[in-house]
Design a protein around this motif. Structure first.
Motif, PDB file in Angstrom:
ATOM      1  N   ALA A 150      68.853 -22.356 -28.026  1.00 37.11           N
ATOM      2  CA  ALA A 150      67.896 -21.836 -27.042  1.00 37.11           C
ATOM      3  C   ALA A 150      68.492 -20.696 -26.224  1.00 37.11           C
ATOM      4  O   ALA A 150      67.769 -19.800 -25.786  1.00 37.11           O
ATOM      5  CB  ALA A 150      67.454 -22.965 -26.116  1.00 37.11           C
ATOM      6  N   ALA A 151      69.791 -20.693 -26.016  1.00 40.05           N
ATOM      7  CA  ALA A 151      70.424 -19.693 -25.142  1.00 40.05           C
ATOM      8  C   ALA A 151      70.380 -18.289 -25.728  1.00 40.05           C
ATOM      9  O   ALA A 151      70.143 -17.323 -25.006  1.00 40.05           O
ATOM     10  CB  ALA A 151      71.868 -20.090 -24.854  1.00 40.05           C
ATOM     11  N   LEU A 152      70.598 -18.150 -27.023  1.00 35.88           N
ATOM     12  CA  LEU A 152      70.623 -16.812 -27.625  1.00 35.88           C
ATOM     13  C   LEU A 152      69.253 -16.138 -27.611  1.00 35.88           C
ATOM     14  O   LEU A 152      69.143 -14.995 -27.162  1.00 35.88           O
ATOM     15  CB  LEU A 152      71.220 -16.857 -29.029  1.00 35.88           C
ATOM     16  N   PRO A 153      68.168 -16.793 -28.064  1.00 29.32           N
ATOM     17  CA  PRO A 153      66.867 -16.126 -27.981  1.00 29.32           C
ATOM     18  C   PRO A 153      66.463 -15.814 -26.538  1.00 29.32           C
ATOM     19  O   PRO A 153      65.851 -14.779 -26.278  1.00 29.32           O
ATOM     20  CB  PRO A 153      65.889 -17.111 -28.615  1.00 29.32           C
ATOM     21  N   ALA A 154      66.833 -16.683 -25.615  1.00 32.36           N
ATOM     22  CA  ALA A 154      66.530 -16.407 -24.215  1.00 32.36           C
ATOM     23  C   ALA A 154      67.264 -15.147 -23.767  1.00 32.36           C
ATOM     24  O   ALA A 154      66.704 -14.298 -23.072  1.00 32.36           O
ATOM     25  CB  ALA A 154      66.905 -17.600 -23.341  1.00 32.36           C
ATOM     26  N   HIS A 155      68.510 -15.026 -24.174  1.00 36.88           N
ATOM     27  CA  HIS A 155      69.306 -13.836 -23.832  1.00 36.88           C
ATOM     28  C   HIS A 155      68.664 -12.564 -24.389  1.00 36.88           C
ATOM     29  O   HIS A 155      68.622 -11.528 -23.732  1.00 36.88           O
ATOM     30  CB  HIS A 155      70.728 -13.999 -24.358  1.00 36.88           C
ATOM     31  N   TRP A 156      68.205 -12.648 -25.634  1.00 37.44           N
ATOM     32  CA  TRP A 156      67.599 -11.493 -26.296  1.00 37.44           C
ATOM     33  C   TRP A 156      66.122 -11.331 -25.957  1.00 37.44           C
ATOM     34  O   TRP A 156      65.463 -10.429 -26.486  1.00 37.44           O
ATOM     35  CB  TRP A 156      67.788 -11.595 -27.809  1.00 37.44           C
ATOM     36  N   ARG A 157      65.599 -12.236 -25.122  1.00 36.67           N
ATOM     37  CA  ARG A 157      64.184 -12.234 -24.728  1.00 36.67           C
ATOM     38  C   ARG A 157      63.256 -12.338 -25.942  1.00 36.67           C
ATOM     39  O   ARG A 157      62.234 -11.648 -26.033  1.00 36.67           O
ATOM     40  CB  ARG A 157      63.859 -11.013 -23.884  1.00 36.67           C
TER      41      ARG A 157
END
Length: 121
Positions: A112-119
């Protein structure tokens, strides 16, 4: 044979034993591989790193310094190694978990953290 193995693994190469020996000798080989990875990171061919109990102070130092310089997002497990990576300037997004956290919940948090980072929705 390697292409067939990669195809069977969904396009990813299947890990193979490259060396058996004393830990210092294996770590020396791992550091050389890490230096090659640092070059790949420096070229911009890597979007993020997922660490699993990395050795930020030694074996994985070159790739983590390259990740810090490139501003790559990093997620993973291993509180001590992630803390050391953050001290090196690495952008650690998710350092979750304790000894009581399940591998599944750690994987979900990292995923979940990576897609959130990349929006990415």
């Amino acid at each position: 044979a390697a292409a067939a193995a990669a195809s069977a693994a969904g396009g990813c190469p299947i890990p193979q034993i490259r060396m058996r020996g004393e830990l210092h000798a294996v770590n020396r080989l791992a550091r050389k591989a890490d230096e090659r990875l640092a070059g790949v990171i420096a070229r911009g061919d890597i979007d993020a790193l997922v660490l699993v109990s990395a050795d930020a102070g030694s074996t994985n130092r070159a790739s983590l310094l390259a990740a810090a310089a490139a501003g790559l997002p990093v997620v993973g497990t291993g509180g001590s190694s992630l803390g050391e990576a953050a001290r090196m300037g690495v952008s650690v997004l998710e350092a979750g978990g304790s000894v009581g956290t399940t591998p599944r919940s750690r994987a979900v948090a990292a995923a979940a953290a990576l897609p959130a980072h990349w929006r990415v929705p």
